[in-house]
Scaffold this motif. Structure first.
Motif, PDB file in Angstrom:
ATOM      1  N   LEU A 168      43.449  62.232  27.016  1.00  0.00           N
ATOM      2  CA  LEU A 168      42.514  61.668  28.001  1.00  0.00           C
ATOM      3  C   LEU A 168      42.736  60.150  28.020  1.00  0.00           C
ATOM      4  CD1 LEU A 168      40.225  63.302  29.510  1.00  0.00           C
ATOM      5  CD2 LEU A 168      41.241  64.494  27.574  1.00  0.00           C
ATOM      6  N   PRO A 169      42.629  59.535  29.188  1.00  0.00           N
ATOM      7  CA  PRO A 169      42.882  58.091  29.247  1.00  0.00           C
ATOM      8  C   PRO A 169      41.707  57.265  28.732  1.00  0.00           C
ATOM      9  CG  PRO A 169      42.255  58.901  31.406  1.00  0.00           C
ATOM     10  CD  PRO A 169      42.315  60.118  30.513  1.00  0.00           C
ATOM     11  N   LEU A 170      42.016  56.212  28.006  1.00  0.00           N
ATOM     12  CA  LEU A 170      40.998  55.235  27.622  1.00  0.00           C
ATOM     13  C   LEU A 170      40.550  54.515  28.897  1.00  0.00           C
ATOM     14  CD1 LEU A 170      39.589  53.762  25.210  1.00  0.00           C
ATOM     15  CD2 LEU A 170      41.489  52.137  25.258  1.00  0.00           C
ATOM     16  N   PRO A 171      39.245  54.523  29.208  1.00  0.00           N
ATOM     17  CA  PRO A 171      38.818  53.911  30.480  1.00  0.00           C
ATOM     18  C   PRO A 171      38.610  52.397  30.382  1.00  0.00           C
ATOM     19  CG  PRO A 171      36.955  54.998  29.428  1.00  0.00           C
ATOM     20  CD  PRO A 171      38.135  55.214  28.519  1.00  0.00           C
ATOM     21  N   MET A 172      39.004  51.698  31.439  1.00  0.00           N
ATOM     22  CA  MET A 172      38.651  50.289  31.608  1.00  0.00           C
ATOM     23  C   MET A 172      37.631  50.269  32.743  1.00  0.00           C
ATOM     24  SD  MET A 172      42.155  48.178  31.020  1.00  0.00           S
ATOM     25  CE  MET A 172      42.856  48.301  32.613  1.00  0.00           C
ATOM     26  N   MET A 173      36.382  49.917  32.419  1.00  0.00           N
ATOM     27  CA  MET A 173      35.292  50.039  33.404  1.00  0.00           C
ATOM     28  C   MET A 173      34.904  48.674  33.947  1.00  0.00           C
ATOM     29  SD  MET A 173      32.880  52.600  31.331  1.00  0.00           S
ATOM     30  CE  MET A 173      33.367  54.256  30.922  1.00  0.00           C
ATOM     31  N   ASN A 174      35.010  48.549  35.250  1.00  0.00           N
ATOM     32  CA  ASN A 174      34.777  47.258  35.914  1.00  0.00           C
ATOM     33  C   ASN A 174      33.290  47.077  36.189  1.00  0.00           C
ATOM     34  OD1 ASN A 174      34.898  44.983  37.455  1.00  0.00           O
ATOM     35  ND2 ASN A 174      35.952  45.939  39.191  1.00  0.00           N
ATOM     36  N   ILE A 175      32.587  46.374  35.267  1.00  0.00           N
ATOM     37  CA  ILE A 175      31.125  46.300  35.415  1.00  0.00           C
ATOM     38  C   ILE A 175      30.648  44.970  36.002  1.00  0.00           C
ATOM     39  CG2 ILE A 175      30.720  48.049  33.651  1.00  0.00           C
ATOM     40  CD1 ILE A 175      29.810  45.818  31.764  1.00  0.00           C
ATOM     41  N   LEU A 176      31.575  44.034  36.191  1.00  0.00           N
ATOM     42  CA  LEU A 176      31.227  42.754  36.835  1.00  0.00           C
ATOM     43  C   LEU A 176      32.312  42.463  37.865  1.00  0.00           C
ATOM     44  CD1 LEU A 176      28.972  40.680  36.373  1.00  0.00           C
ATOM     45  CD2 LEU A 176      30.399  39.585  34.646  1.00  0.00           C
ATOM     46  N   ASN A 177      31.910  42.445  39.142  1.00  0.00           N
ATOM     47  CA  ASN A 177      32.897  42.328  40.238  1.00  0.00           C
ATOM     48  C   ASN A 177      32.909  40.919  40.813  1.00  0.00           C
ATOM     49  OD1 ASN A 177      32.624  45.618  41.914  1.00  0.00           O
ATOM     50  ND2 ASN A 177      32.878  45.089  39.776  1.00  0.00           N
ATOM     51  N   GLY A 178      34.107  40.485  41.228  1.00  0.00           N
ATOM     52  CA  GLY A 178      34.241  39.189  41.889  1.00  0.00           C
ATOM     53  C   GLY A 178      35.405  39.245  42.869  1.00  0.00           C
ATOM     54  N   GLY A 179      36.007  38.092  43.128  1.00  0.00           N
ATOM     55  CA  GLY A 179      37.200  38.025  43.975  1.00  0.00           C
ATOM     56  C   GLY A 179      36.988  38.687  45.332  1.00  0.00           C
ATOM     57  N   ALA A 180      38.012  39.398  45.801  1.00  0.00           N
ATOM     58  CA  ALA A 180      37.974  40.021  47.129  1.00  0.00           C
ATOM     59  C   ALA A 180      37.039  41.230  47.185  1.00  0.00           C
ATOM     60  CB  ALA A 180      39.383  40.445  47.539  1.00  0.00           C
ATOM     61  N   HIS A 181      36.459  41.609  46.042  1.00  0.00           N
ATOM     62  CA  HIS A 181      35.620  42.815  45.999  1.00  0.00           C
ATOM     63  C   HIS A 181      34.120  42.515  46.036  1.00  0.00           C
ATOM     64  CE1 HIS A 181      39.084  45.127  43.818  1.00  0.00           C
ATOM     65  NE2 HIS A 181      39.366  44.831  45.069  1.00  0.00           N
ATOM     66  N   ALA A 182      33.759  41.247  46.157  1.00  0.00           N
ATOM     67  CA  ALA A 182      32.334  40.920  46.097  1.00  0.00           C
ATOM     68  C   ALA A 182      32.052  39.620  46.840  1.00  0.00           C
ATOM     69  CB  ALA A 182      31.884  40.794  44.638  1.00  0.00           C
ATOM     70  N   GLY A 183      30.814  39.467  47.295  1.00  0.00           N
ATOM     71  CA  GLY A 183      30.433  38.260  48.037  1.00  0.00           C
ATOM     72  C   GLY A 183      29.862  37.180  47.133  1.00  0.00           C
ATOM     73  N   ASN A 184      30.026  37.305  45.818  1.00  0.00           N
ATOM     74  CA  ASN A 184      29.476  36.300  44.891  1.00  0.00           C
ATOM     75  C   ASN A 184      30.466  35.152  44.696  1.00  0.00           C
ATOM     76  OD1 ASN A 184      31.444  37.588  43.460  1.00  0.00           O
ATOM     77  ND2 ASN A 184      30.195  38.071  41.681  1.00  0.00           N
ATOM     78  N   ASN A 185      30.207  34.304  43.676  1.00  0.00           N
ATOM     79  CA  ASN A 185      31.040  33.103  43.530  1.00  0.00           C
ATOM     80  C   ASN A 185      32.120  33.233  42.453  1.00  0.00           C
ATOM     81  OD1 ASN A 185      29.572  33.000  41.194  1.00  0.00           O
ATOM     82  ND2 ASN A 185      28.815  30.907  41.463  1.00  0.00           N
ATOM     83  N   LEU A 186      32.365  34.464  41.939  1.00  0.00           N
ATOM     84  CA  LEU A 186      33.381  34.626  40.888  1.00  0.00           C
ATOM     85  C   LEU A 186      34.764  34.832  41.500  1.00  0.00           C
ATOM     86  CD1 LEU A 186      31.448  37.040  38.470  1.00  0.00           C
ATOM     87  CD2 LEU A 186      31.882  34.590  38.136  1.00  0.00           C
ATOM     88  N   ASP A 187      35.751  34.095  41.008  1.00  0.00           N
ATOM     89  CA  ASP A 187      37.114  34.239  41.526  1.00  0.00           C
ATOM     90  C   ASP A 187      37.891  35.339  40.823  1.00  0.00           C
ATOM     91  OD1 ASP A 187      37.682  32.196  43.667  1.00  0.00           O
ATOM     92  OD2 ASP A 187      36.753  30.929  42.164  1.00  0.00           O
ATOM     93  N   VAL A 188      37.592  35.563  39.523  1.00  0.00           N
ATOM     94  CA  VAL A 188      38.245  36.683  38.821  1.00  0.00           C
ATOM     95  C   VAL A 188      37.709  37.967  39.439  1.00  0.00           C
ATOM     96  CG1 VAL A 188      38.387  37.927  36.613  1.00  0.00           C
ATOM     97  CG2 VAL A 188      38.711  35.443  36.672  1.00  0.00           C
ATOM     98  N   GLN A 189      38.631  38.868  39.808  1.00  0.00           N
ATOM     99  CA  GLN A 189      38.220  40.045  40.585  1.00  0.00           C
ATOM    100  C   GLN A 189      37.464  41.082  39.750  1.00  0.00           C
ATOM    101  OE1 GLN A 189      40.991  41.829  43.671  1.00  0.00           O
ATOM    102  NE2 GLN A 189      41.133  43.404  42.100  1.00  0.00           N
ATOM    103  N   GLU A 190      37.912  41.271  38.484  1.00  0.00           N
ATOM    104  CA  GLU A 190      37.330  42.365  37.692  1.00  0.00           C
ATOM    105  C   GLU A 190      37.116  41.936  36.244  1.00  0.00           C
ATOM    106  OE1 GLU A 190      39.837  45.846  38.215  1.00  0.00           O
ATOM    107  OE2 GLU A 190      40.169  45.295  40.302  1.00  0.00           O
ATOM    108  N   PHE A 191      35.870  42.100  35.788  1.00  0.00           N
ATOM    109  CA  PHE A 191      35.534  41.938  34.372  1.00  0.00           C
ATOM    110  C   PHE A 191      35.228  43.350  33.861  1.00  0.00           C
ATOM    111  CE2 PHE A 191      34.630  37.848  36.233  1.00  0.00           C
ATOM    112  CZ  PHE A 191      34.960  36.915  35.256  1.00  0.00           C
ATOM    113  N   MET A 192      36.105  43.859  33.002  1.00  0.00           N
ATOM    114  CA  MET A 192      35.977  45.265  32.590  1.00  0.00           C
ATOM    115  C   MET A 192      35.646  45.371  31.099  1.00  0.00           C
ATOM    116  SD  MET A 192      39.318  46.695  34.653  1.00  0.00           S
ATOM    117  CE  MET A 192      40.278  45.187  34.509  1.00  0.00           C
ATOM    118  N   ILE A 193      34.986  46.475  30.747  1.00  0.00           N
ATOM    119  CA  ILE A 193      34.773  46.773  29.327  1.00  0.00           C
ATOM    120  C   ILE A 193      35.670  47.941  28.941  1.00  0.00           C
ATOM    121  CG2 ILE A 193      32.462  45.814  28.963  1.00  0.00           C
ATOM    122  CD1 ILE A 193      31.368  48.634  29.660  1.00  0.00           C
TER     123      ILE A 193
END
Ligand SMILES: C=C(OP(=O)(O)O)C(=O)O
Ligand SMILES: [Mg+2]
Length: 428
Positions: free
Chosen positions: A148-173
């Motif tokens: 089974l694959p170890l999951p990388m879960m994107n729980i904080l979105n930024g970049g082209a995927h969100a209208g907030n002020n974060l430039d990094v697209q994905e903060f994953m756990i």
């Protein structure tokens, strides 16, 4: 093609339709029927931060849907591609994919559309699996498909995927301390909820981005990383031991001239300064994986960063490799990155996707099956992750059904495998 082929796994029916993805954009669904009655259906996803070297989706242009319609792609599914596939043996995935590549005749799959071709490539594999009464992962991977694959879960979105002020697209756990996939899910879900609580307590937005992760405005990357570590601790886990952090910068989106400029904050970086920035962040925070830290043309910069950080951090090429064996080969030659993100729609056929994964494995690169930011309820990538023994998957937050359906499919596969199920690791 031989329309009268009478062996059980001969393709005898092909159809398609326009459906919609999680961003309300049209996408392609395709169905394949075999002589024995078995059927397969697949829907394809679509990216927002697409790489310049990806295979081309075919979009209609004009109204309706602001140029995003796929009626032409669907007409190719029912027309030229149906003609190319009818009578072929769905058991022979290479022949199925080759026939579609020949019918398209372009390097980028732009004539008939990578979206049309991939939908049929996956639908045909599913029909072949169904003809054997096998799940797709078992059909693809045989008895060896137990990881089974170890999951990388994107729980904080930024970049082209969100209208907030974060430039990094994905903060994953990444639940690196989990022993089983189901435990990894429990850990990830607990941290997702704990992050939501922290945001509410601080009066920050709990609105979500395209991949289901929260998308608050924050002062900067350091604060985002601190917040993730606090959420991990508040859920009762140890950052860096139980759960670590993975980033997707999607830095191709930041390219400007010979360097970079953060699109939201406006900060400029030379390539050297950006590499230095990542080394600093990785030294201060429990970051175990860094995707697209530099632009999609910078093989030399990737190689230099991999030489500096690659011993302790997974350096992932997404826009750099675009799941293309030729571009991965180019990277392997110079030591650019040590892992490849695997998005089937970047290359457009199942057999080329599988080729990329095996090329990675043969050369000591890790492989991470991945969703796109525009997704559907299709769960093929969950089966592909297990069937191709990729060892890792990223498919967004453990929230929103177009993401959760992949995780839920993996939970079902884990249960089916019983005691044979193992969980992928970062270093494998
Ligand atoms: C999943 C991603 O985003 P998109 O689908 O928008 O390319 C990514 O960049 O890894
Ligand atoms: Mg990416």
């Amino acid at each position: 093609m031989d329309e009268k082929a009478c062996f059980p796994t001969a393709i005898c029916g092909v159809s398609g339709r326009q459906v919609f993805d999680s961003r309300a954009n049209p996408t392609v669904a395709a169905q394949v029927r075999l002589r024995c009655g078995a059927t397969g259906e697949a829907m394809v996803p679509s990216g927002a931060s697409t790489g310049a070297f990806e295979a081309r989706e075919l979009r209609d242009g004009g109204e309706p849907f602001g140029g995003k319609g796929v009626t032409r792609a669907v007409s190719h599914v029912k027309g030229a591609l149906a003609q190319a596939l009818t009578g072929l043996d769905a058991d022979d995935q290479l022949a199925v994919d080759r026939a579609m590549l020949d019918a398209d005749g372009t390097e980028s799959k732009s004539r008939l559309g990578a979206n049309a071709i991939l939908a049929l490539s996956l639908a045909s594999a599913k029909a072949a699996a169904a003809a054997r009464e096998l799940p797709l992962y078992r059909w693809l991977g045989g008895a060896a498909a137990c990881t089974l694959p170890l999951p990388m879960m994107n729980i904080l979105n930024g970049g082209a995927h969100a209208g907030n002020n974060l430039d990094v697209q994905e903060f994953m756990i990444v639940p690196v301390g989990a022993k089983r996939f189901s435990q990894a899910m429990e850990m990830g879900v607990a941290v997702y909820h704990s992050l939501g609580r922290l945001l509410r307590e601080r009066g920050l937005s709990t609105a979500v981005g395209d991949e289901g992760g929260f998308a608050p405005d924050l002062p900067g990357d350091e604060e985002a990383l601190a917040l993730l570590c606090q959420a991990i601790e508040a859920a009762g886990y140890r950052p860096g031991q139980d759960l670590s952090i993975a980033l997707d910068a999607a830095a191709s989106e930041w390219s400007q001239g010979d360097g970079y400029r953060l699109p939201k904050r406006g900060q400029p970086f030379t390539p050297g300064e950006l590499a230095e920035y990542w080394c600093g962040l990785c030294g201060r925070w429990p970051i175990v994986s860094l995707e697209d830290p530099l632009g999609e043309n910078d093989f030399a910069g990737f190689a230099a960063l991999t030489a500096r950080l690659g011993g302790r951090v997974q350096i992932v090429g997404d826009d750099l490799f675009v799941t293309n064996p030729a571009r991965l080969r180019q990277g392997i030659e110079v030591g650019a990155a040590n892992a490849v993100l695997v998005k089937p729609n970047q290359i457009g056929t199942l057999s080329e996707t599988a080729e990329t994964v095996s090329l990675a494995r043969q050369n000591g690169y890790r492989a991470i099956l991945s969703h796109r930011s525009g997704e559907t309820e299709d769960t093929s990538i969950a089966d592909l992750a297990v069937g191709l023994s990729a060892g890792q998957i990223k498919t967004g937050a453990p929230a929103r059904s177009e993401r959760v359906c992949k995780y839920n499919r993996l939970l079902a596969i884990e249960e089916e495998l019983g005691r044979r199920a193992t969980l992928g690791r970062l270093g494998r």
